[in-house]
Enzyme design. Sequence first.
Site, PDB file in Angstrom:
ATOM      1  N   CYS A  69       4.927   1.789  -7.351  1.00 30.32           N
ATOM      2  CA  CYS A  69       3.640   1.178  -7.007  1.00 30.32           C
ATOM      3  C   CYS A  69       2.631   2.229  -6.596  1.00 30.32           C
ATOM      4  O   CYS A  69       2.923   3.071  -5.762  1.00 30.32           O
ATOM      5  CB  CYS A  69       3.771   0.251  -5.814  1.00 30.32           C
ATOM      6  SG  CYS A  69       4.933  -1.027  -6.038  1.00 30.32           S
TER       7      CYS A  69
ATOM      8  N   CYS B 135      -4.251   4.445  -2.930  1.00 31.39           N
ATOM      9  CA  CYS B 135      -3.770   4.181  -4.300  1.00 31.39           C
ATOM     10  C   CYS B 135      -4.187   5.277  -5.265  1.00 31.39           C
ATOM     11  O   CYS B 135      -5.362   5.644  -5.328  1.00 31.39           O
ATOM     12  CB  CYS B 135      -4.312   2.829  -4.768  1.00 31.39           C
ATOM     13  SG  CYS B 135      -3.907   2.455  -6.479  1.00 31.39           S
TER      14      CYS B 135
ATOM     15  N   CYS C  36      -9.176   1.662  -3.395  1.00 30.94           N
ATOM     16  CA  CYS C  36      -8.307   1.603  -2.212  1.00 30.94           C
ATOM     17  C   CYS C  36      -7.825   3.026  -1.899  1.00 30.94           C
ATOM     18  O   CYS C  36      -7.415   3.757  -2.804  1.00 30.94           O
ATOM     19  CB  CYS C  36      -7.117   0.691  -2.465  1.00 30.94           C
ATOM     20  SG  CYS C  36      -7.606  -0.976  -2.930  1.00 30.94           S
TER      21      CYS C  36
ATOM     22  N   CYS D 107      -9.784   1.942 -11.993  1.00 31.98           N
ATOM     23  CA  CYS D 107     -10.019   0.800 -11.106  1.00 31.98           C
ATOM     24  C   CYS D 107     -11.222   1.103 -10.233  1.00 31.98           C
ATOM     25  O   CYS D 107     -11.367   2.225  -9.741  1.00 31.98           O
ATOM     26  CB  CYS D 107      -8.796   0.546 -10.235  1.00 31.98           C
ATOM     27  SG  CYS D 107      -8.980  -0.920  -9.206  1.00 31.98           S
TER      28      CYS D 107
ATOM     29  N   GLU E  64      -0.719   3.082 -18.173  1.00 29.58           N
ATOM     30  CA  GLU E  64       0.727   3.130 -18.014  1.00 29.58           C
ATOM     31  C   GLU E  64       1.265   1.721 -17.832  1.00 29.58           C
ATOM     32  O   GLU E  64       0.594   0.855 -17.278  1.00 29.58           O
ATOM     33  CB  GLU E  64       1.097   3.996 -16.812  1.00 29.58           C
ATOM     34  CG  GLU E  64       0.805   5.458 -17.072  1.00 29.58           C
ATOM     35  CD  GLU E  64       1.268   6.360 -15.943  1.00 29.58           C
ATOM     36  OE1 GLU E  64       1.791   7.435 -16.258  1.00 29.58           O
ATOM     37  OE2 GLU E  64       1.116   6.001 -14.767  1.00 29.58           O
TER      38      GLU E  64
ATOM     39  N   CYS F 174       5.502  -4.611 -15.838  1.00 29.79           N
ATOM     40  CA  CYS F 174       4.310  -4.474 -14.999  1.00 29.79           C
ATOM     41  C   CYS F 174       3.163  -4.022 -15.885  1.00 29.79           C
ATOM     42  O   CYS F 174       3.209  -2.941 -16.464  1.00 29.79           O
ATOM     43  CB  CYS F 174       4.615  -3.439 -13.915  1.00 29.79           C
ATOM     44  SG  CYS F 174       3.225  -3.087 -12.849  1.00 29.79           S
TER      45      CYS F 174
HETATM   46  N1  SAH Z   1      -4.780  -3.924  -8.269  1.00 27.74           N
HETATM   47  C1  SAH Z   1      -3.840  -4.875  -7.889  1.00 27.74           C
HETATM   48  C2  SAH Z   1      -2.490  -4.693  -8.524  1.00 27.74           C
HETATM   49  C3  SAH Z   1      -1.961  -3.289  -8.710  1.00 27.74           C
HETATM   50  S1  SAH Z   1      -1.403  -2.354  -7.351  1.00 27.74           S
HETATM   51  C4  SAH Z   1      -3.703  -4.897  -6.408  1.00 27.74           C
HETATM   52  O1  SAH Z   1      -4.235  -4.043  -5.746  1.00 27.74           O
HETATM   53  O2  SAH Z   1      -3.058  -5.827  -5.909  1.00 27.74           O
HETATM   54  C5  SAH Z   1       0.288  -2.858  -7.024  1.00 27.74           C
HETATM   55  C6  SAH Z   1       0.672  -2.735  -5.551  1.00 27.74           C
HETATM   56  O3  SAH Z   1       0.924  -1.366  -5.164  1.00 27.74           O
HETATM   57  C7  SAH Z   1      -0.442  -3.210  -4.645  1.00 27.74           C
HETATM   58  O4  SAH Z   1       0.044  -3.969  -3.591  1.00 27.74           O
HETATM   59  C8  SAH Z   1      -0.990  -1.895  -4.145  1.00 27.74           C
HETATM   60  O5  SAH Z   1      -1.726  -2.074  -2.990  1.00 27.74           O
HETATM   61  C9  SAH Z   1       0.249  -1.079  -3.964  1.00 27.74           C
HETATM   62  N2  SAH Z   1       0.010   0.346  -3.848  1.00 27.74           N
HETATM   63  C10 SAH Z   1      -1.067   1.048  -4.232  1.00 27.74           C
HETATM   64  N3  SAH Z   1      -0.915   2.361  -3.944  1.00 27.74           N
HETATM   65  C11 SAH Z   1       0.282   2.489  -3.347  1.00 27.74           C
HETATM   66  C12 SAH Z   1       1.008   3.621  -2.844  1.00 27.74           C
HETATM   67  N4  SAH Z   1       0.534   4.839  -2.908  1.00 27.74           N
HETATM   68  N5  SAH Z   1       2.223   3.390  -2.322  1.00 27.74           N
HETATM   69  C13 SAH Z   1       2.748   2.133  -2.305  1.00 27.74           C
HETATM   70  N6  SAH Z   1       2.117   1.057  -2.783  1.00 27.74           N
HETATM   71  C14 SAH Z   1       0.889   1.221  -3.295  1.00 27.74           C
HETATM   72 FE1  SF4 Z   2      -7.206  -0.846  -7.704  1.00 26.87          FE
HETATM   73 FE2  SF4 Z   2      -5.159   0.469  -6.648  1.00 26.87          FE
HETATM   74 FE3  SF4 Z   2      -6.698  -1.013  -5.091  1.00 26.87          FE
HETATM   75 FE4  SF4 Z   2      -5.029  -2.197  -6.822  1.00 26.87          FE
HETATM   76  S1  SF4 Z   2      -4.447  -0.954  -5.059  1.00 26.87           S
HETATM   77  S2  SF4 Z   2      -7.184  -2.694  -6.459  1.00 26.87           S
HETATM   78  S3  SF4 Z   2      -5.131  -0.716  -8.525  1.00 26.87           S
HETATM   79  S4  SF4 Z   2      -7.366   0.825  -6.225  1.00 26.87           S
END
Ligand code: SAH
Ligand code: SF4
Length: 355
Positions: free
Chosen positions: A341, A118, A115, A111, A91, A104
Amino acid sequence: MKKELIGLSRDELVQEMITLGEKSFRAKQLWQWIYNKGKTNFQEMTTLAKPFREKLDSLYTITHPSIVTEQNSIDGTRKWLMEFTDGKQVECVYIPESDRGAVCISTQVGCAQGCKFCHTGTQRMMRNLTAGEIIGQFMSARDSYHEWPTPTDETRYLSNIVVMGMGEPLCNFENLKTALRIAMDGDGLAISKRRITVSTSGVANHIPELADLGVKLAISLHAPNDEIRNQIMPVNRKFPLKVLINACKEYQKRCERRQFITMEYVLLKDVNDQPKHAEELMKLVDGLEVKFNLIPFHHWEGAPFEASGHNAIHRFSKILENNWFAAPIRRSRGEDIMAACGQLKSAKGTDTKKD
Ligand code: SAH
Ligand code: SF4
């Protein structure tokens, strides 16, 4: 099989022309057709002689990822599901602001970082994207807005790139660097390095190199200490906060000019949103020039967290701001189309992890 031209570095394109027995300036012409005019059909490259066009046609392709679906949010955010030649999908999101707009883009299908908050992190890591697929997303976004040839900096909608889509950019670093150098090239897409931000979960060993590239850095920090960060971000076991903060210091030292780092902090109810966490956070970033970006947690089905309440978020922001830190609360964009995000997830070609 024909060779894909998008994603070759400028030097590689020159080499390609020399191997064909052509003059090296042909590479510049071709580059402009591809990246300034957005052409994918060699026959439309009218400054190139016909026999040369035929030759190119027989050997190469120029492919922008295909757009499978497009969704428009009531707030102007546009989200695409894009597909590559092997059927894998990611996406990609366009987020308009009043005077500019950011695309973006993703760097991986799925991934591996896992995390816990996420949505992308629940997907299996399928593969890295190639440099061509990374920059191709921006080009397809431009197709969607008919933004060819490259407009001037002042008039373009798609003015910024944020590498904040699916995947961990620094785990696909070589391809990311090639893609961003293509983005910055003044004869093509001409996106200034000041308008490019790379967000990482904290893969610390590559962070200082981002200063050499000249791009902005955002860190998905999300925790004020190792105990909490270990629980929500497995990457922290490999690169604990001390290592991460040192890498950030090195980045700032290496930057040509003063460069603030954006610390992203998603607020999770009762996990990291208390006043004591804000106090601890400020001590953690001591010695760095940072601004915070507080992100309300975006819920997704099955998520093991809840969003912090309105009051907790504002209280957290106030504590930081009272100590002279910028700490805006990020306005959610495109939530109605699951484009915010952490909500990105491709429907096809990626299995959900079972844990
Ligand atoms: N993988 C990279 C970039 C993509 S994530 C990273 O982790 O930095 C983009 C942003 O959205 C990151 O700061 C991530 O931690 C945040 N994010 C992930 N899941 C989220 C959620 N459920 N609600 C709000 N922000 C989230
Ligand atoms: Fe991967 Fe989501 Fe963690 Fe970013 S926030 S590193 S996309 S698992």
